[in-house]
Design a protein around this motif. Sequence first.
Motif, short mmCIF file in Angstrom:
data_model
loop_
_atom_site.label_atom_id
_atom_site.label_comp_id
_atom_site.label_asym_id
_atom_site.label_seq_id
_atom_site.Cartn_x
_atom_site.Cartn_y
_atom_site.Cartn_z
N LEU A 1 2.02 -7.53 -10.04
CA LEU A 1 0.98 -7.91 -9.08
C LEU A 1 -0.50 -7.97 -9.41
O LEU A 1 -1.21 -9.27 -9.15
CB LEU A 1 0.99 -7.22 -7.65
N ARG A 2 -0.90 -6.94 -10.17
CA ARG A 2 -2.36 -7.12 -10.77
C ARG A 2 -2.59 -8.26 -11.63
O ARG A 2 -3.56 -8.79 -11.82
CB ARG A 2 -2.78 -5.74 -11.03
N PRO B 1 -2.69 -2.08 4.29
CA PRO B 1 -2.60 -3.35 3.20
C PRO B 1 -4.02 -3.38 2.40
O PRO B 1 -4.12 -3.74 1.31
CB PRO B 1 -2.42 -4.41 3.76
N VAL B 2 -5.25 -3.05 3.20
CA VAL B 2 -6.62 -2.95 2.58
C VAL B 2 -6.23 -1.78 1.34
O VAL B 2 -6.77 -2.20 0.42
CB VAL B 2 -7.73 -2.72 3.25
N ALA B 3 -5.90 -0.67 1.62
CA ALA B 3 -5.87 0.44 0.77
C ALA B 3 -4.95 0.13 -0.41
O ALA B 3 -5.20 0.34 -1.61
CB ALA B 3 -5.46 1.91 1.58
N LEU B 4 -3.89 -0.35 -0.03
CA LEU B 4 -2.95 -0.87 -1.09
C LEU B 4 -3.55 -1.89 -1.91
O LEU B 4 -3.40 -1.64 -3.24
CB LEU B 4 -1.65 -1.52 -0.44
N SER B 5 -4.21 -2.67 -1.68
CA SER B 5 -4.72 -3.72 -2.31
C SER B 5 -5.75 -3.21 -3.13
O SER B 5 -5.75 -3.34 -4.74
CB SER B 5 -5.50 -4.94 -1.54
N GLN B 6 -6.68 -2.00 -2.67
CA GLN B 6 -7.52 -1.48 -3.33
C GLN B 6 -6.94 -0.69 -4.52
O GLN B 6 -7.24 -0.56 -5.73
CB GLN B 6 -8.51 -0.73 -2.55
N PHE B 7 -5.84 -0.05 -4.28
CA PHE B 7 -5.28 1.12 -5.29
C PHE B 7 -4.48 0.34 -6.34
O PHE B 7 -4.61 0.58 -7.47
CB PHE B 7 -4.40 1.91 -4.51
N VAL B 8 -4.18 -0.89 -5.97
CA VAL B 8 -3.27 -1.89 -7.00
C VAL B 8 -4.27 -2.52 -7.71
O VAL B 8 -4.09 -2.86 -9.04
CB VAL B 8 -2.26 -2.61 -6.30
N LEU C 1 -6.01 -5.32 -6.57
CA LEU C 1 -5.94 -6.73 -5.98
C LEU C 1 -6.94 -7.24 -5.00
O LEU C 1 -7.69 -6.07 -4.47
CB LEU C 1 -4.75 -7.20 -5.16
N PRO C 2 -7.58 -8.21 -5.02
CA PRO C 2 -8.48 -8.74 -4.43
C PRO C 2 -7.85 -8.41 -2.67
O PRO C 2 -6.74 -8.62 -2.48
CB PRO C 2 -8.80 -10.28 -4.45
N GLU C 3 -8.87 -8.27 -1.96
CA GLU C 3 -8.10 -7.80 -0.42
C GLU C 3 -7.80 -9.13 0.28
O GLU C 3 -8.95 -9.69 0.71
CB GLU C 3 -9.29 -7.03 0.14
#
Length: 223
Positions: A30-31, A48-55, A57-59
């Motif tokens: 995904l990254r 989902p914001v936290a998931l995006s940040q940890f992966v 990904l742009p939020e």
Amino acid sequence: MTAPLVLDIDGTLTRADGEPGIDPAVFEPLREWPEPVVIATGKAFPFPVALSQFVGLPERVIAENGGVVYAEGEMTVVGARDDAEAAVADLRERGYDLGWGEPDLVNRWRETEIAANLDVPEAPLRAVAAEHGLEVVDTGYAYHVKDPEIGKGDGLIAVADLLDREPSSFVAVGDSENDVSTFEVAGESYAVANADDAAREAADHVTDGVHAAGALEVLEQIR
């Protein structure tokens, strides 16, 4: 040929071995995905914001089944949870609660809907929701008491506009009835093999793999 993605979390990016949590095998693909990746979930906005940040990904997220949308620095909240709170108050008067205990971290940050544990009797929950003009969506992880006019598909239309893309350019992957509206808007849709009947019937394709293995299968197919 790659395409922008819109991906559910629970049941779609989760571990195929039945253990809790996101399968870390999805992080790098995904990254490195060259097109926008949108996380679309029934969870409250911070998740989902936290998931995006940890992966990494742009939020770009659709939360609360379309009730909260964020992309390219713009946030939209559609509706409020007032009606859902009134329905829950009536539910409690009838002797039931939401089943999460205290503190209720499932609903603490919700803005447009309320989620109940699957242990809550479904018939009384649906009855009280209907009395308030609401619907109950079973995601396989929780019952979501929500406005029937709001859906993930509406969120995808909003995000696509912010990204200057057509919703039909997206490939959607999900596992539940709350993904059906996304499937209807996206250009191509995949239900992972563990998906419920509503998602399987609405999807263009059903993967061989379950959970994250199914999502990774889709990425390999469209890469």
